[in-house]
Design an enzyme around this catalytic site. Structure first.
Site, short mmCIF file in Angstrom:
data_model
loop_
_atom_site.label_atom_id
_atom_site.label_comp_id
_atom_site.label_asym_id
_atom_site.label_seq_id
_atom_site.Cartn_x
_atom_site.Cartn_y
_atom_site.Cartn_z
N CYS A 102 0.85 -1.19 0.00
CA CYS A 102 0.00 0.00 0.00
C CYS A 102 0.89 1.25 0.00
O CYS A 102 1.91 1.29 0.68
CB CYS A 102 -0.88 -0.02 1.25
N CYS A 358 -10.28 19.01 10.01
CA CYS A 358 -9.96 17.96 9.04
C CYS A 358 -11.06 17.84 7.99
O CYS A 358 -11.06 16.90 7.20
CB CYS A 358 -9.69 16.63 9.74
#
Ligand code: SAH
Length: 430
Positions: A102, A358
């Site tokens: 990943c 965020c």
């Protein structure tokens, strides 16, 4: 189930285009195929569009290295026929996507996870089946202290009995000496929460350490901790600069987690009086320990206090006692904060508020609400905390308008004074 190619074949360096053969099915890195400079432009534009008419948006702070930045990595375990599989869940589903390469995950953590998968096969540990609710191994969660290199392994099981536990952990530690603690978490829940309520420490202290801007932090399995170390240091530096704290000022760190922003800010100025408020008890307890372990560095750490409570509730109680703060930091989850929090914040009358967000959509909504309560958003700086994904963090400074109004009325008073004075002088001359 899909397999990703070895990343060494895909030219993953600096700003080049990234390739991951499972990115479409996995969905964890929606921007992986976009050159990094373009990803940054897209994120900056998103923040500019959302905050247009609210405040100035400075250029985005990109990452020096946009790859393999995740210090928290978790894989789900399952079966494909009789074959044990492990990997991320595809976005919005519980389908396991196997991928040992990943682009987001720290490479050492990914290697430890693939070794844990091999150990699980060797020890004949059955993975948990969510449909039948049979089997044992649900997930494995790893956390890594970026500066200390310490790694935490949490084996999430459906029951506390792990066959061959001693041998399993011994082999894991032999292979990976950077693993400093191993815990078993028992999760019998049927929702998608990774951790259950009970955690047993099997090896080490049950927590790891990391450092941010020279301040040392203890991190427990359940506590929130930012997942990109280097970008967190950038974000916090921007927040601290915006706060412009002076010695003796009172600082409130709302949604403080393990106390990271507030303690880093306290470290930057001698004599700041810090109060942190956090709902999660384990994070709040870590925050108290974090003030203690840094106490020799600065007098502010000895005076810091952390309260485990809903921050709106705390602020309402503080304002009822007529308490005031000079600066408020807030760093809420993606849903942003609430009108109640903003109304309570006004009562504490901070001169400056630093909002770390965020999600720019909820940030824009909340900034409009702050404006109604006399706070002017001065500027916002996007920070690329999550390269290769569509997410973006933003640091925004708000200042209290009342002082600006005071300034205007002071200026008008002075104008009046000179107008009257000039008129009197004119009279005398005539
Ligand atoms: N400032 C920290 C944590 C930010 S994440 C850091 O940078 O690491 C948001 C935190 O808010 C989480 O730790 C979560 O547990 C906490 N939280 C969520 N809702 C809350 C509430 N109503 N009151 C206080 N804390 C809350």
């Amino acid at each position: 189930m899909a397999k990703a190619p070895d990343p060494s074949h895909t030219g993953h360096s600096g700003g080049s285009r990234k390739n991951c053969s499972v990115s479409k099915t996995c969905g964890g890195c929606a921007y992986a195929s976009i050159p990094y400079a373009e990803q940054l432009k897209k994120k900056e534009k998103l923040v500019r569009d959302l905050l247009s008419g609210i405040c100035e948006v400075h250029p985005i702070e990109g990452a020096k290295d946009p790859l393999f930045y995740r210090n928290k990595v978790h894989w789900a375990f399952g079966h494909m026929g009789t074959h044990l599989i492990a990997g991320r869940y595809a976005e919005g589903s519980h389908r396991i996507i196997e991928n040992d390469h990943c682009l987001l995950e720290d490479k050492e953590c990914a290697k430890i996870l693939s070794d844990i998968r091999d150990l699980a096969v060797r020890f004949k540990i059955r993975s948990y089946d969510e449909r039948t609710r049979q089997g044992l191994l649900r997930r494995v969660l790893l956390r890594k202290g970026w500066t200390t290199g310490e790694i935490m392994v949490v084996l999430v099981l459906s029951s506390p009995v792990l066959p061959g536990k001693k041998g399993f952990i011994k082999l894991l530690l032999e292979k990976h000496p950077s693993v400093k603690t191993v815990l078993i978490n028992i999760n019998t829940r049927s929702d998608s929460m990774i951790l259950g309520d009970k955690t047993i420490c099997e090896y080490g202290k049950g927590y790891i350490h990391d450092e941010l801007l020279g301040v040392r932090f203890k991190i427990s399995p359940e506590s929130f901790y930012q997942i990109n170390h280097d970008q967190t240091e950038k974000l916090y530096s921007l927040a601290i600069e915006a706060a412009a704290l002076k010695s003796g000022e009172k600082l409130l760190d709302a949604y403080c987690g393990i106390g990271t922003i507030g303690l880093c800010a306290s470290a930057s100025v001698e004599g700041v009086l810090l109060t942190g408020v956090e709902l999660n008890r384990s994070a709040c307890s870590d925050a108290r320990d974090n003030a203690k372990i840094n106490v020799g560095k600065n007098s502010a750490f000895g005076k810091a206090r952390f309260i485990s409570c809903d921050c709106t509730k705390y602020m309402l109680e503080a304002s009822a006692k007529n308490e005031k703060y000079d600066v408020v930091f807030l760093d809420p989850p993606r849903a942003g904060t609430t009108p109640e929090f903003i109304a309570a914040c006004e009562k504490l009358a901070p001169k400056r508020i630093v909002y770390v967000s965020c999600d720019p959509t909820t940030l824009a909504r909340d900034l409009k609400e702050f404006q109604k309560h006399g706070y002017k958003p001065e500027y916002a700086i996007p920070v690329d905390m999550f390269p290769l994904t569509e997410h973006v963090e933003t640091c925004c400074l708000l200042e209290r308008l009342r002082s600006a109004k005071d300034h205007i009325s002071f200026t008008l008073d002075m104008e009046d004074y000179y107008r009257i004075k000039d008129a009197e002088e004119d009279k005398e001359k005539r």
